[in-house]
Scaffold this motif. Structure first.
Motif, short mmCIF file in Angstrom:
data_model
loop_
_atom_site.label_atom_id
_atom_site.label_comp_id
_atom_site.label_asym_id
_atom_site.label_seq_id
_atom_site.Cartn_x
_atom_site.Cartn_y
_atom_site.Cartn_z
N SER A 93 0.81 -1.20 0.00
CA SER A 93 0.00 0.00 0.00
C SER A 93 0.86 1.27 0.00
CB SER A 93 -0.93 -0.02 1.21
OG SER A 93 -1.78 1.07 1.19
N CYS A 94 1.85 1.35 0.91
CA CYS A 94 2.64 2.59 1.02
C CYS A 94 4.07 2.41 0.51
CB CYS A 94 2.64 3.10 2.46
SG CYS A 94 3.51 2.02 3.60
N GLY A 95 4.49 1.16 0.23
CA GLY A 95 5.82 0.94 -0.32
C GLY A 95 6.95 0.95 0.69
N GLN A 96 6.63 1.18 1.95
CA GLN A 96 7.64 1.17 3.00
C GLN A 96 7.93 -0.27 3.44
OE1 GLN A 96 9.27 4.00 4.27
NE2 GLN A 96 8.27 4.79 2.42
N PRO A 97 9.15 -0.50 3.98
CA PRO A 97 9.44 -1.86 4.47
C PRO A 97 8.49 -2.25 5.60
CG PRO A 97 11.43 -0.52 4.39
CD PRO A 97 10.28 0.40 4.14
N ILE A 98 8.02 -3.49 5.54
CA ILE A 98 7.15 -4.01 6.60
C ILE A 98 8.02 -4.35 7.81
CG2 ILE A 98 5.51 -5.85 7.22
CD1 ILE A 98 4.88 -6.08 4.20
N GLU A 99 7.52 -4.07 9.01
CA GLU A 99 8.27 -4.35 10.23
C GLU A 99 8.73 -5.81 10.25
OE1 GLU A 99 5.21 -3.20 10.01
OE2 GLU A 99 5.16 -1.20 10.91
N PRO A 100 10.05 -6.06 10.47
CA PRO A 100 10.57 -7.44 10.48
C PRO A 100 9.83 -8.34 11.47
CG PRO A 100 12.37 -5.86 10.53
CD PRO A 100 11.11 -5.06 10.65
N THR A 109 2.00 -11.54 4.93
CA THR A 109 1.27 -10.28 4.91
C THR A 109 1.81 -9.31 3.85
OG1 THR A 109 0.46 -8.44 6.23
CG2 THR A 109 2.70 -9.15 6.69
N PRO A 110 0.89 -8.67 3.09
CA PRO A 110 1.35 -7.72 2.06
C PRO A 110 1.41 -6.28 2.58
CG PRO A 110 -0.95 -8.32 1.69
CD PRO A 110 -0.54 -8.96 2.99
N PHE A 111 0.95 -6.04 3.83
CA PHE A 111 0.87 -4.66 4.31
C PHE A 111 1.66 -4.44 5.60
CE2 PHE A 111 -3.32 -5.45 2.26
CZ PHE A 111 -3.08 -4.68 1.14
N CYS A 112 2.15 -3.22 5.78
CA CYS A 112 2.78 -2.86 7.05
C CYS A 112 1.69 -2.69 8.10
CB CYS A 112 3.61 -1.59 6.91
SG CYS A 112 2.64 -0.09 6.72
N ARG A 113 2.11 -2.52 9.35
CA ARG A 113 1.14 -2.48 10.43
C ARG A 113 0.18 -1.30 10.28
NH1 ARG A 113 4.12 -3.27 15.73
NH2 ARG A 113 4.81 -1.22 15.14
N CYS A 115 -0.75 0.39 7.60
CA CYS A 115 -1.71 0.24 6.50
C CYS A 115 -2.75 -0.83 6.84
CB CYS A 115 -1.00 -0.13 5.21
SG CYS A 115 -0.03 1.23 4.56
N MET A 116 -2.30 -1.90 7.52
CA MET A 116 -3.22 -2.97 7.88
C MET A 116 -4.27 -2.46 8.85
SD MET A 116 -3.90 -5.86 6.96
CE MET A 116 -4.50 -7.48 7.29
N SER A 117 -3.86 -1.69 9.86
CA SER A 117 -4.86 -1.24 10.83
C SER A 117 -5.79 -0.22 10.19
CB SER A 117 -4.20 -0.70 12.11
OG SER A 117 -3.44 0.42 11.82
N LEU A 118 -5.25 0.55 9.24
CA LEU A 118 -6.12 1.48 8.51
C LEU A 118 -7.17 0.69 7.72
CD1 LEU A 118 -6.52 4.47 7.81
CD2 LEU A 118 -5.10 4.10 5.80
N LYS A 119 -6.71 -0.37 7.05
CA LYS A 119 -7.64 -1.19 6.27
C LYS A 119 -8.70 -1.84 7.15
CE LYS A 119 -4.63 -2.09 2.44
NZ LYS A 119 -5.42 -1.37 1.44
#
Ligand SMILES: [Zn+2]
Length: 129
Positions: A93-100, A109-113, A115-119
């Protein structure tokens, strides 16, 4: 911040493939108990291509009933795809690295935290409406 290194990616791939194998096994077991003998019979009597198509249509129908497992399989499939084209570990969604640590728990998971909570919030809001 650098993405996961090659060694880590190979490990992730192994985990995803293992999870995929197990899910498919569960799916197959579920299919077998859902439709039981009828399906087995169809499989063994399916001779020409038309029969084959019927069998796969039946399997397809059953797959949609499998819901969450199917979704997880699709998520795993997509994650494997991202591993192939080198975008694994980046938020879709935002192109930033997802938290390890997040990838550690949910490697597919395709989304960072964020973006996921926003979704999730948006999904909840949509559900209330
Ligand atoms: Zn994001």
């Amino acid at each position: 911040m650098a993405g996961p290194n090659a060694e880590k990616l190979a490990e992730v791939k192994e985990r995803l493939l293992e999870r995929k194998r197990r899910l498919w096994q569960e799916v197959k077991d579920q299919l077998r108990s859902n439709i039981g003998d009828g399906y087995q019979e169809m499989l063994s009597t399916a001779r020409d291509e038309e029969d084959q198509a019927t069998v796969s249509l039946l399997a397809e129908t059953q797959l949609t009933l499998l819901g969450p497992k199917r979704q997880e399989l699709e998520a795993i499939e997509e994650a494997l795809q991202r591993l192939e084209n080198g975008t694994y570990g980046l938020c879709e969604s935002c192109g930033q690295p997802i938290e390890p640590r997040r990838l550690e728990v949910m490697p597919e998971t395709p989304f960072c935290r964020a973006c996921m909570s926003l979704k999730e919030k948006l999904a909840k809001a949509a559900a209330v409406r």
